[in-house]
Write a protein that holds these residues in place. Structure first.
Motif, PDB file in Angstrom:
ATOM      1  N   LYS A  10       5.399   2.587   5.063  1.00  0.00           N
ATOM      2  CA  LYS A  10       4.446   3.541   5.094  1.00  0.00           C
ATOM      3  C   LYS A  10       4.454   4.697   4.195  1.00  0.00           C
ATOM      4  N   GLU A  11       5.735   4.213   3.554  1.00  0.00           N
ATOM      5  CA  GLU A  11       6.455   5.066   2.505  1.00  0.00           C
ATOM      6  C   GLU A  11       6.589   3.865   1.094  1.00  0.00           C
ATOM      7  N   SER A  12       7.372   3.347   1.642  1.00  0.00           N
ATOM      8  CA  SER A  12       7.590   1.997   0.400  1.00  0.00           C
ATOM      9  C   SER A  12       6.815   1.341  -0.334  1.00  0.00           C
ATOM     10  N   GLY A  13       6.019   0.617   0.067  1.00  0.00           N
ATOM     11  CA  GLY A  13       4.475  -0.259   0.238  1.00  0.00           C
ATOM     12  C   GLY A  13       5.265  -1.718   0.166  1.00  0.00           C
ATOM     13  N   VAL A  14       4.999  -2.904  -0.414  1.00  0.00           N
ATOM     14  CA  VAL A  14       5.301  -3.881   0.189  1.00  0.00           C
ATOM     15  C   VAL A  14       6.665  -4.627  -0.508  1.00  0.00           C
ATOM     16  N   VAL A  15       7.798  -4.336   0.420  1.00  0.00           N
ATOM     17  CA  VAL A  15       9.009  -5.031   0.878  1.00  0.00           C
ATOM     18  C   VAL A  15       9.231  -6.674   0.840  1.00  0.00           C
ATOM     19  N   ALA A  16       9.892  -7.384  -0.117  1.00  0.00           N
ATOM     20  CA  ALA A  16      10.484  -9.009   0.360  1.00  0.00           C
ATOM     21  C   ALA A  16      11.186  -8.976   0.011  1.00  0.00           C
ATOM     22  N   PHE A  17      11.886  -9.953   1.259  1.00  0.00           N
ATOM     23  CA  PHE A  17      13.269 -11.018   0.904  1.00  0.00           C
ATOM     24  C   PHE A  17      13.358 -12.114   1.735  1.00  0.00           C
ATOM     25  N   THR A  18      13.971 -13.171   2.175  1.00  0.00           N
ATOM     26  CA  THR A  18      13.859 -13.902   2.623  1.00  0.00           C
ATOM     27  C   THR A  18      14.535 -14.243   3.675  1.00  0.00           C
TER      28      THR A  18
ATOM     29  N   PRO B 263      -6.283 -11.160   8.583  1.00  0.00           N
ATOM     30  CA  PRO B 263      -6.352 -11.600   6.707  1.00  0.00           C
ATOM     31  C   PRO B 263      -6.178 -10.761   6.092  1.00  0.00           C
ATOM     32  N   TRP B 264      -6.435  -9.135   6.624  1.00  0.00           N
ATOM     33  CA  TRP B 264      -5.453  -7.846   6.001  1.00  0.00           C
ATOM     34  C   TRP B 264      -4.679  -7.706   5.940  1.00  0.00           C
ATOM     35  N   THR B 265      -3.728  -7.712   6.753  1.00  0.00           N
ATOM     36  CA  THR B 265      -2.830  -8.255   6.972  1.00  0.00           C
ATOM     37  C   THR B 265      -2.245  -9.074   5.923  1.00  0.00           C
ATOM     38  N   LEU B 266      -2.481  -9.796   5.997  1.00  0.00           N
ATOM     39  CA  LEU B 266      -2.012 -10.995   4.865  1.00  0.00           C
ATOM     40  C   LEU B 266      -2.333 -11.252   3.534  1.00  0.00           C
ATOM     41  N   ALA B 267      -3.443 -10.034   3.219  1.00  0.00           N
ATOM     42  CA  ALA B 267      -3.512  -9.601   2.041  1.00  0.00           C
ATOM     43  C   ALA B 267      -2.908  -8.991   2.027  1.00  0.00           C
ATOM     44  N   GLU B 268      -2.250  -8.121   2.258  1.00  0.00           N
ATOM     45  CA  GLU B 268      -2.143  -6.320   1.890  1.00  0.00           C
ATOM     46  C   GLU B 268      -0.211  -6.592   1.439  1.00  0.00           C
ATOM     47  N   ILE B 269       0.439  -7.481   1.788  1.00  0.00           N
ATOM     48  CA  ILE B 269       1.154  -8.262   1.978  1.00  0.00           C
ATOM     49  C   ILE B 269       1.839  -9.032   0.823  1.00  0.00           C
ATOM     50  N   LEU B 270       0.877 -10.484   1.149  1.00  0.00           N
ATOM     51  CA  LEU B 270       1.110 -11.118  -0.378  1.00  0.00           C
ATOM     52  C   LEU B 270       0.183 -11.063  -1.443  1.00  0.00           C
ATOM     53  N   LEU B 271      -0.933 -10.599  -1.327  1.00  0.00           N
ATOM     54  CA  LEU B 271      -1.040 -10.051  -2.485  1.00  0.00           C
ATOM     55  C   LEU B 271      -1.144  -8.745  -3.128  1.00  0.00           C
ATOM     56  N   TYR B 272      -0.693  -8.449  -2.580  1.00  0.00           N
ATOM     57  CA  TYR B 272      -0.764  -6.319  -3.610  1.00  0.00           C
ATOM     58  C   TYR B 272       0.317  -6.660  -4.218  1.00  0.00           C
ATOM     59  N   PRO B 273       1.736  -7.731  -4.474  1.00  0.00           N
ATOM     60  CA  PRO B 273       2.854  -7.434  -4.921  1.00  0.00           C
ATOM     61  C   PRO B 273       2.995  -8.866  -6.129  1.00  0.00           C
ATOM     62  N   ALA B 274       1.592  -9.383  -5.918  1.00  0.00           N
ATOM     63  CA  ALA B 274       1.286 -10.828  -7.029  1.00  0.00           C
ATOM     64  C   ALA B 274       0.865 -10.139  -8.313  1.00  0.00           C
TER      65      ALA B 274
END
Length: 112
Positions: A68-76, A93-104
Motif C-alpha cells: 500500500k505504501e512502498s510500491g512493489v518490493v521483490a526478493f527471492t 491477471p491485474w495482480t500479476l501485471a501490477e507486480i511483474l510489469l510495474y518495476p520493469a
C-alpha cells in the motif's frame, strides 16, 4: 506457473527454507515489519535449487509483493517443489501485471 500466498504464509515459507538450510529465505524481517501493508504476493519459480548439496528439491522463486505504501518490493525465496505445487495459483491477471510489469524498465519508443 505463478503462485500466490499471504504475508503470513510467506513468513512460514521463509522459516521452512531456513530449516532446510536454503540460502534464499525471503526477507523475514521486512515481511514481518510490512505485513499490514502487503496487498498481494506472487511467487514465480526461476530455477531448481538444492539445499546443502541434496538433489534439486526446491524452486528458487522470485517473490513480488505489492504494498500500500512502498510500491512493489521483490526478493527471492527457496520453496520445496512439493510445497510450491500445493500453493494457490494466481488467477487475477491485474495482480500479476501490477507486480511483474510495474518495476520493469520501460524503454522509450524508437522514433525511427
Amino acid at each position: 506457473m505463478v503462485k500466490t500466498v499471504s504475508a503470513t504464509r510467506l513468513l512460514k515459507l521463509g522459516k521452512r527454507a531456513r530449516k532446510l538450510g536454503s540460502s534464499a529465505i525471503g526477507r523475514p524481517a521486512w515481511t514481518e515489519a510490512h505485513s499490514a501493508e502487503i496487498k498481494d504476493v506472487v511467487l514465480v519459480a526461476i530455477c531448481p535449487e538444492s539445499a546443502w548439496g541434496e538433489p534439486h528439491t526446491c524452486w528458487r522463486c522470485y517473490v513480488g509483493t505489492s504494498t500500500k505504501e512502498s510500491g512493489v518490493v521483490a526478493f527471492t525465496i527457496d520453496i520445496e517443489m512439493s510445497e510450491f505445487d500445493r500453493l494457490d495459483t494466481v488467477t487475477d491477471p491485474w495482480t500479476l501485471a501490477e507486480i511483474l510489469l510495474y518495476p520493469a524498465t520501460h524503454l522509450p519508443i524508437d522514433a525511427r
